[in-house]
Design a protein around this motif. Sequence first.
Motif, mmCIF file in Angstrom:
data_model
loop_
_atom_site.group_PDB
_atom_site.id
_atom_site.type_symbol
_atom_site.label_atom_id
_atom_site.label_comp_id
_atom_site.label_asym_id
_atom_site.label_seq_id
_atom_site.Cartn_x
_atom_site.Cartn_y
_atom_site.Cartn_z
ATOM 1 N N CYS A 55 50.141 42.302 38.151
ATOM 2 C CA CYS A 55 51.320 43.043 37.675
ATOM 3 C C CYS A 55 52.490 42.098 37.410
ATOM 4 O O CYS A 55 53.221 42.274 36.434
ATOM 5 N N LYS A 56 52.658 41.103 38.258
ATOM 6 C CA LYS A 56 53.743 40.123 38.053
ATOM 7 C C LYS A 56 53.549 39.336 36.762
ATOM 8 O O LYS A 56 54.509 38.912 36.138
ATOM 9 N N ASN B 226 44.661 43.988 52.071
ATOM 10 C CA ASN B 226 45.856 43.223 51.692
ATOM 11 C C ASN B 226 45.558 42.189 50.619
ATOM 12 O O ASN B 226 46.376 41.959 49.730
ATOM 13 N N THR C 289 40.528 42.749 40.814
ATOM 14 C CA THR C 289 41.808 43.454 40.778
ATOM 15 C C THR C 289 41.543 44.949 40.673
ATOM 16 O O THR C 289 40.656 45.371 39.936
ATOM 17 N N LYS D 177 45.269 44.024 47.321
ATOM 18 C CA LYS D 177 46.622 44.437 46.907
ATOM 19 C C LYS D 177 47.414 43.244 46.396
ATOM 20 O O LYS D 177 48.096 43.322 45.377
ATOM 21 N N GLU D 178 47.290 42.113 47.081
ATOM 22 C CA GLU D 178 47.997 40.892 46.667
ATOM 23 C C GLU D 178 47.551 40.446 45.275
ATOM 24 O O GLU D 178 48.371 40.099 44.421
ATOM 25 N N THR D 179 46.247 40.464 45.031
ATOM 26 C CA THR D 179 45.718 40.069 43.721
ATOM 27 C C THR D 179 46.191 41.038 42.634
ATOM 28 O O THR D 179 46.584 40.625 41.543
ATOM 29 N N THR D 180 46.175 42.335 42.938
ATOM 30 C CA THR D 180 46.639 43.345 41.979
ATOM 31 C C THR D 180 48.132 43.164 41.706
ATOM 32 O O THR D 180 48.569 43.232 40.542
ATOM 33 N N ASP D 181 48.907 42.911 42.740
ATOM 34 C CA ASP D 181 50.349 42.661 42.563
ATOM 35 C C ASP D 181 50.592 41.421 41.708
ATOM 36 O O ASP D 181 51.502 41.404 40.877
ATOM 37 N N THR D 182 49.772 40.398 41.908
ATOM 38 C CA THR D 182 49.910 39.177 41.099
ATOM 39 C C THR D 182 49.657 39.481 39.629
ATOM 40 O O THR D 182 50.402 39.017 38.753
ATOM 41 N N GLY E 98 45.435 50.339 40.828
ATOM 42 C CA GLY E 98 46.764 49.888 41.218
ATOM 43 C C GLY E 98 47.641 49.630 40.010
ATOM 44 O O GLY E 98 48.861 49.596 40.123
ATOM 45 N N ILE E 99 47.022 49.461 38.866
ATOM 46 C CA ILE E 99 47.756 49.244 37.619
ATOM 47 C C ILE E 99 47.827 50.543 36.829
ATOM 48 O O ILE E 99 48.853 50.899 36.293
#
Length: 183
Positions: free
Chosen positions: A133-134, A123, A42, A126-131, A46-47
């Motif tokens: 964050c979720k 991507n 991650t 980014k998807e893993t980082t977004d996860t 991005g965080i």
Amino acid sequence: MGLEPRTLELFYDVLSPYSWLAFEVLCRYKNIWNVNLQLQPTLIGGIMRDSGSLTAMRFLTVVKMEHPRMLEKVSRELWMRIWSRDEDITEPASILAAAEKAGMSMGQAQELLERVSTPQVKNKLKETTDTACKYGAFGLPITVTHLDDETHMLFGSDRMELLAYLLGEKWMGPVPPAVNARL
């Protein structure tokens, strides 16, 4: 017959020494606690918005995509470079050196390094980082447990005793006796 392994996800960035602590402890306990440890590279930037590990984390992402069995070793070598030997992890030659030391062939490592800027790898990271964050991440590491249709997010490397409690397992310190005997 034993129980099926429970799933733990570790969201980490090699730029975080606290992620390294959580990584090492969870790698030691994954068999003892019968858990399926899913390593999730991650991007801490991005965080937290400022990081020097973008290429390294993209490299780990493509390692996970193409050679998942190498992910633990390559991750460890990048941590060793930055936090144990005060060496670089941002330059391509540094990443290649870590991959080679982890046992990856130079040809394999070079091929993966050439893919770090592809949309597919970008991507996925980014998807893993977004996860993360979720799940509520505000830093790294976070460990996410999936138990009986419930999800629990724990922040930090100092939550292992709480993680053991959630799993119904015994916490035996950062180096459990079974691992200590092999060291």
